[in-house]
Scaffold this active site. Structure first.
Site, PDB file in Angstrom:
ATOM      1  N   TYR A 226      65.830  50.466  23.104  1.00 25.35           N
ATOM      2  CA  TYR A 226      66.053  50.100  24.498  1.00 25.35           C
ATOM      3  C   TYR A 226      65.006  50.759  25.393  1.00 25.35           C
ATOM      4  CZ  TYR A 226      68.463  49.667  29.008  1.00 25.35           C
ATOM      5  OH  TYR A 226      68.774  49.398  30.314  1.00 25.35           O
TER       6      TYR A 226
ATOM      7  N   SER B 294      64.645  50.661  33.751  1.00 22.83           N
ATOM      8  CA  SER B 294      65.741  51.592  33.495  1.00 22.83           C
ATOM      9  C   SER B 294      65.206  53.008  33.598  1.00 22.83           C
ATOM     10  CB  SER B 294      66.305  51.365  32.091  1.00 22.83           C
ATOM     11  OG  SER B 294      67.137  52.433  31.691  1.00 22.83           O
TER      12      SER B 294
END
Length: 277
Positions: free
Chosen positions: A163, A150
């Site tokens: 995350y 990501s």
């Protein structure tokens, strides 16, 4: 000496999180190259939809319903894949989840769920797949491990602390593994998508004004596949504005703090509903 392009034609691939989004779009790209695919995810209905689309695109698919965060499931999925496909050429560690918000507002269960699925599961799946990937790499030199990380792995975004940690962990895992596998015929690549128009993003209210404009998934996946075929090790599909922020973060991280500070309240409110667990 430059390596030949990574040949994705006719490969046996396991794609995690294949029921929608990037996983489904990657499955269709490999299907168009006559791939034989194992598709895994938590829900059978979306997997069946992906499998039907794979057939229409020229590939074949075997579906495996699994919760990769559960004990023993990554290993079971790899074993079933190898049995069904007769081996394994490509592993795509795509499955992931997210819960955004102020850290002390996030349930411990959600924190553990992110760590298990985003980081522990791909490590265990890769471990289980390695001997099969090594065999493929030795045979044809076009095996691959692909980690879908990501943009948060490169720039830590507020309200995405856990995350970001899991995706940064996947990034370093891929990097270390790549160096461990030098000469094996296994290409290791990490992908850094920014916000993409997938079901994972459906619950957030953050838009382009906060740097969370969504890119079409098919555009992103086309860039991923092009990067893989060129044997890139880092495939960054972010928009120019986010790439500029990434550059600034590498050069002057406190300047990024200053850019984000005036938007913190607005961002906190916009992402507080973002949950895909």
């Amino acid at each position: 000496m430059s390596l030949p392009r990574l040949d994705l034609h006719g490969r046996r691939a396991l794609i995690t999180g294949a029921g929608s989004g990037i996983g489904r779009a990657l499955a269709l790209e490999l299907a168009s190259r006559h791939g034989t695919l194992a598709l895994t995810g938590r829900r059978p209905e979306p997997l069946a939809e992906t499998a039907a689309l794979v057939a229409k695109h020229g590939g074949t698919a075997h579906t495996i319903t699994a919760d990769l965060a559960a004990d023993g499931e990554p290993e079971r999925v790899v074993a079933e894949t190898v049995t069904a496909l007769g081996g394994l050429d490509i592993l795509v560690n795509n499955a992931g989840n997210v819960r955004a918000g102020v850290l002390d507002d996030i349930d411990v269960a959600d924190i553990r769920a992110m760590i298990q699925l985003n980081l522990v599961a791909p490590i265990l799946a890769t471990r289980a797949a390695l001997r099969h990937l090594r065999a493929a790499g030795a045979r044809h030199g076009h095996a691959a491990v692909i980690g879908i990380a990501s943009a948060s792995a490169l720039v830590g975004s507020p309200f995405y602390a856990t995350y970001a940690a899991t995706k940064a962990g996947l990034t370093r895992f891929d990097e270390a593994l790549r160096r461990e596998l030098i000469g094996s015929g296994i290409h290791v690549a990490t992908v850094y998508p920014g916000p993409v128009d997938t079901p994972m993003m459906a619950s957030t209210n953050a838009g382009s004004d906060l740097g969370y404009g969504l890119r079409p998934v098919n555009e992103v996946v086309a860039e991923i596949v092009a990067g893989l075929e060129a044997r890139h090790i880092d495939i960054d599909t972010q928009v120019p504005e986010r790439l500029a922020l990434q550059e600034l973060n590498a050069r002057d991280p406190l300047a990024v703090d200053a850019v984000l500070a005036p938007k913190l309240g607005q961002l906190r409110a916009a992402v507080s509903t973002h949950r895909s667990i």
